[in-house]
Design an enzyme around this catalytic site. Structure first.
Site, PDB file in Angstrom:
ATOM      1  N   GLU A 131       0.796  -1.226   0.000  1.00  0.00           N
ATOM      2  CA  GLU A 131       0.000   0.000   0.000  1.00  0.00           C
ATOM      3  C   GLU A 131       0.823   1.268   0.000  1.00  0.00           C
ATOM      4  OE1 GLU A 131      -4.132  -1.572   1.920  1.00  0.00           O
ATOM      5  OE2 GLU A 131      -3.105   0.113   2.823  1.00  0.00           O
ATOM      6  N   CYS A 144       3.338   8.367   1.879  1.00  0.00           N
ATOM      7  CA  CYS A 144       3.811   7.331   2.795  1.00  0.00           C
ATOM      8  C   CYS A 144       4.102   6.080   1.953  1.00  0.00           C
ATOM      9  CB  CYS A 144       2.715   7.076   3.827  1.00  0.00           C
ATOM     10  SG  CYS A 144       3.143   5.846   5.037  1.00  0.00           S
ATOM     11  N   CYS A 151       6.111  -7.584   7.042  1.00  0.00           N
ATOM     12  CA  CYS A 151       7.234  -7.169   7.885  1.00  0.00           C
ATOM     13  C   CYS A 151       7.574  -8.322   8.796  1.00  0.00           C
ATOM     14  CB  CYS A 151       6.858  -5.937   8.710  1.00  0.00           C
ATOM     15  SG  CYS A 151       8.226  -5.284   9.692  1.00  0.00           S
ATOM     16  N   CYS A 155       5.788  -6.107  15.612  1.00  0.00           N
ATOM     17  CA  CYS A 155       5.416  -5.236  16.725  1.00  0.00           C
ATOM     18  C   CYS A 155       3.954  -5.537  17.051  1.00  0.00           C
ATOM     19  CB  CYS A 155       5.599  -3.767  16.347  1.00  0.00           C
ATOM     20  SG  CYS A 155       7.305  -3.416  15.891  1.00  0.00           S
ATOM     21  N   CYS A 158       0.969  -3.417  15.607  1.00  0.00           N
ATOM     22  CA  CYS A 158       1.013  -3.041  14.186  1.00  0.00           C
ATOM     23  C   CYS A 158       0.394  -4.119  13.313  1.00  0.00           C
ATOM     24  CB  CYS A 158       2.465  -2.800  13.772  1.00  0.00           C
ATOM     25  SG  CYS A 158       2.675  -2.583  11.993  1.00  0.00           S
ATOM     26  N   CYS A 401      -1.050   5.937   8.164  1.00  0.00           N
ATOM     27  CA  CYS A 401       0.290   5.413   7.935  1.00  0.00           C
ATOM     28  C   CYS A 401       0.619   4.430   9.050  1.00  0.00           C
ATOM     29  CB  CYS A 401       1.293   6.554   8.052  1.00  0.00           C
ATOM     30  SG  CYS A 401       2.081   6.964   6.540  1.00  0.00           S
TER      31      CYS A 401
HETATM   32  N1  SAH Z   1       8.832  -0.354  10.147  1.00  0.00           N
HETATM   33  C1  SAH Z   1       9.053   1.032  10.296  1.00  0.00           C
HETATM   34  C2  SAH Z   1       8.231   1.900   9.366  1.00  0.00           C
HETATM   35  C3  SAH Z   1       6.778   1.515   9.154  1.00  0.00           C
HETATM   36  S1  SAH Z   1       5.674   1.701  10.514  1.00  0.00           S
HETATM   37  C4  SAH Z   1       8.841   1.440  11.733  1.00  0.00           C
HETATM   38  O1  SAH Z   1       8.324   0.643  12.510  1.00  0.00           O
HETATM   39  O2  SAH Z   1       9.234   2.560  12.065  1.00  0.00           O
HETATM   40  C5  SAH Z   1       5.340   3.465  10.546  1.00  0.00           C
HETATM   41  C6  SAH Z   1       4.862   3.976  11.922  1.00  0.00           C
HETATM   42  O3  SAH Z   1       3.500   3.640  12.194  1.00  0.00           O
HETATM   43  C7  SAH Z   1       5.672   3.395  13.065  1.00  0.00           C
HETATM   44  O4  SAH Z   1       5.993   4.362  14.013  1.00  0.00           O
HETATM   45  C8  SAH Z   1       4.706   2.387  13.611  1.00  0.00           C
HETATM   46  O5  SAH Z   1       5.063   2.038  14.895  1.00  0.00           O
HETATM   47  C9  SAH Z   1       3.391   3.103  13.515  1.00  0.00           C
HETATM   48  N2  SAH Z   1       2.239   2.210  13.638  1.00  0.00           N
HETATM   49  C10 SAH Z   1       2.149   0.920  13.271  1.00  0.00           C
HETATM   50  N3  SAH Z   1       0.925   0.410  13.562  1.00  0.00           N
HETATM   51  C11 SAH Z   1       0.218   1.399  14.118  1.00  0.00           C
HETATM   52  C12 SAH Z   1      -1.122   1.501  14.629  1.00  0.00           C
HETATM   53  N4  SAH Z   1      -1.947   0.471  14.612  1.00  0.00           N
HETATM   54  N5  SAH Z   1      -1.526   2.687  15.124  1.00  0.00           N
HETATM   55  C13 SAH Z   1      -0.680   3.752  15.138  1.00  0.00           C
HETATM   56  N6  SAH Z   1       0.575   3.720  14.673  1.00  0.00           N
HETATM   57  C14 SAH Z   1       1.040   2.557  14.173  1.00  0.00           C
HETATM   58 FE1  SF4 Z   2       7.267  -3.790  11.087  1.00  0.00          FE
HETATM   59 FE2  SF4 Z   2       5.032  -2.623  11.904  1.00  0.00          FE
HETATM   60 FE3  SF4 Z   2       7.039  -2.974  13.632  1.00  0.00          FE
HETATM   61 FE4  SF4 Z   2       7.273  -1.150  11.659  1.00  0.00          FE
HETATM   62  S1  SF4 Z   2       5.816  -1.099  13.346  1.00  0.00           S
HETATM   63  S2  SF4 Z   2       8.809  -2.677  12.297  1.00  0.00           S
HETATM   64  S3  SF4 Z   2       6.104  -2.194  10.008  1.00  0.00           S
HETATM   65  S4  SF4 Z   2       5.868  -4.619  12.612  1.00  0.00           S
END
Ligand code: SAH
Ligand code: SF4
Length: 431
Positions: A131, A144, A151, A155, A158, A401
């Site tokens: 996306e 974005c 991934c 996390c 996420c 994002c």
């Molecule tokens: N993998 C990288 C970049 C992609 S995630 C990283 O983790 O930094 C981009 C941002 O969105 C990160 O700060 C991530 O922690 C946040 N994010 C992911 N899932 C989310 C959610 N459900 N609600 C709010 N922010 C989220």
């Molecule tokens: Fe991967 Fe989501 Fe963690 Fe970013 S926040 S490193 S996209 S699992």
């Protein structure tokens, strides 16, 4: 240079090896695979275009000139058809299109939110979905961009982390997102080609290239995937985005977000040198180990030391710390004070972005209540560090994002837990 067709057929994309779960060494895969055997020039740098033209039979000198022209048409003008490359000899244009294409990611769906946010579900030529989101506001328009399909990092808050990594995106698939956005926003210069077409007169002011007044002004590597686990391809793509003869976007307008791949942060500074964002999300080992599992491998102290050493980290170029607000998990006054202490201790020129948690089906967290987020923000502001609360955008199309969804297989909670355990076990082995 290996023939791209050969390497593509030896490693079909869905079989691309990603060694290890937590250290997926970037796999060199510079050219986007194509079934019809033609080579996709999207994402290919100028010297490599020259080489491809030589391999296809041009004399080195001619190849160099043609590569310069083709490069300019591709990245500066957004042309996807060789027939439109008017300064290239007529006879050579069909010769080029028999051998090469200038691709774009395929669009599966395109949505526009009531607040102007746009979201695209894209597909690689071999059928993997990812996306891209465009978020306009008064001052800027931010794209974005995704770096991987899925991934590996998992996390717990996420949604992308719940998808198995399918593969790294190629440089073409990464830069292709920016180009597709320019296509959609109608932002390619239409006038004469500076430096190529004869300098006639100043007539068509409106038609000539101007970097001002653009909708797309900023890029954040905050889509699907961990950009520092696909370092080479992300670097090569961003070089094309920053090249003055290419897409010509300033590195000051590009931000790379990482969950904390500490060993790659110095290389990011040395080889890409864009703005850095760190997905911190917690200030204690216990909580960060849980919600950002890579913390078990690279702890908070190491991470903040790497940030302090990031080139150009100064007040004019602050590092962004992203902090997702999870009710009862990481949002206490004590957490806010500890965050301030850490940023001061490492003397980090920092700004903190407070991100309201964006829930998804099956998520085990809730977003902190608005009062809590406000108080958390105040404590940080009171210490002199800016801590704005990011307003959710494009909620009606699920476009936030970092919360990018695809139609990729969704997993049940039990599957998620098992996957998380596997990944944590692998992290422990790696220690
Ligand atoms: N993998 C990288 C970049 C992609 S995630 C990283 O983790 O930094 C981009 C941002 O969105 C990160 O700060 C991530 O922690 C946040 N994010 C992911 N899932 C989310 C959610 N459900 N609600 C709010 N922010 C989220
Ligand atoms: Fe991967 Fe989501 Fe963690 Fe970013 S926040 S490193 S996209 S699992």
């Amino acid at each position: 240079m290996n023939s791209p067709q050969t390497s593509a057929s030896q490693h079909p994309a869905h079989h691309m090896p990603i060694p290890g779960l937590t250290d997926p060494v970037p796999v060199a895969r510079p050219i986007t695979p194509r079934a019809d055997g033609r080579i996709d020039l999207l994402g290919v740098a100028r010297p490599a275009i020259t080489e491809l033209l030589i391999e296809a039979g041009l004399e080195p000198k001619a190849a160099k000139l043609r590569a310069k022209q083709v490069y300019h048409w591709i990245y500066h003008r957004g042309v996807t058809d060789f027939a439109e490359m008017t300064d290239i000899a007529k006879g050579l244009r069909p010769w080029l299109s028999e051998r090469f294409v200038i691709g774009r990611p395929d669009i599966v769906t395109a949505q526009i939110s009531s607040d102007g946010t746009r979201k695209w579900l894209l597909s690689t030529t071999d059928g993997h979905e990812f996306e891209m989101v465009f978020i306009p506001d008064e001052a800027r328009g931010t794209l974005c961009v995704s770096s991987q399909v899925g991934c590996t990092l998992n996390c717990t808050f996420c949604h992308t982390g719940t998808m198995r990594l399918v593969r790294n995106l190629t440089p073409g698939e990464i830069v292709g997102q920016v180009m597709l956005a320019r296509d959609a926003l109608g932002e390619w210069p239409k006038g004469n080609m500076a430096g190529f077409a004869p300098d006639t007169d100043e007539e068509d002011e409106e038609d000539t290239y101007s970097p001002d007044g653009r909708l797309l002004t900023n890029i954040v590597m905050m889509g699907m995937g961990e950009p520092l686990y696909n370092f080479d391809n992300v670097r090569d793509a961003l070089k094309l985005v920053m090249d003055g003869d290419g897409l010509a976007l300033s590195r000051r307008r590009i931000t790379l977000s990482t969950s904390g791949v500490v060993p790659m942060i110095a290389r990011t500074g040395a080889e890409i040198n864009v703005n850095l964002a760190i997905s911190l999300h917690a200030v204690t080992k216990q909580v960060r180990d849980e919600i950002v599992p890579i913390n078990r491998k690279y702890g908070i102290e190491e991470l903040l030391e790497a940030c302090a050493a990031y080139p150009g980290a100064s007040n004019s170029r602050r590092i962004t710390f992203e902090y997702v607000m999870l009710a009862g998990k990481n949002d206490s006054d004590a957490d806010a004070r500890e965050l301030v202490r850490l940023l001061r201790h490492y003397r980090l020129p920092a700004k903190v972005n407070l991100i309201p948690f964006n829930p998804w089906p099956g998520a085990v967290y809730e977003c902190s209540p608005p009062d809590r987020i406000r108080r958390f923000s105040e404590i940080i502001f009171e210490s002199g560090i800016s801590a704005p609360i990011r307003s959710p955008r494009g909620r009606d199309i699920d476009a936030a994002c970092g919360q990018l969804k695809t139609s990729a297989a969704r997993m049940t909670r039990a599957e998620l837990d098992r996957l998380a355990e596997e990944k944590l076990a692998a992290l422990e082995v790696g220690d």
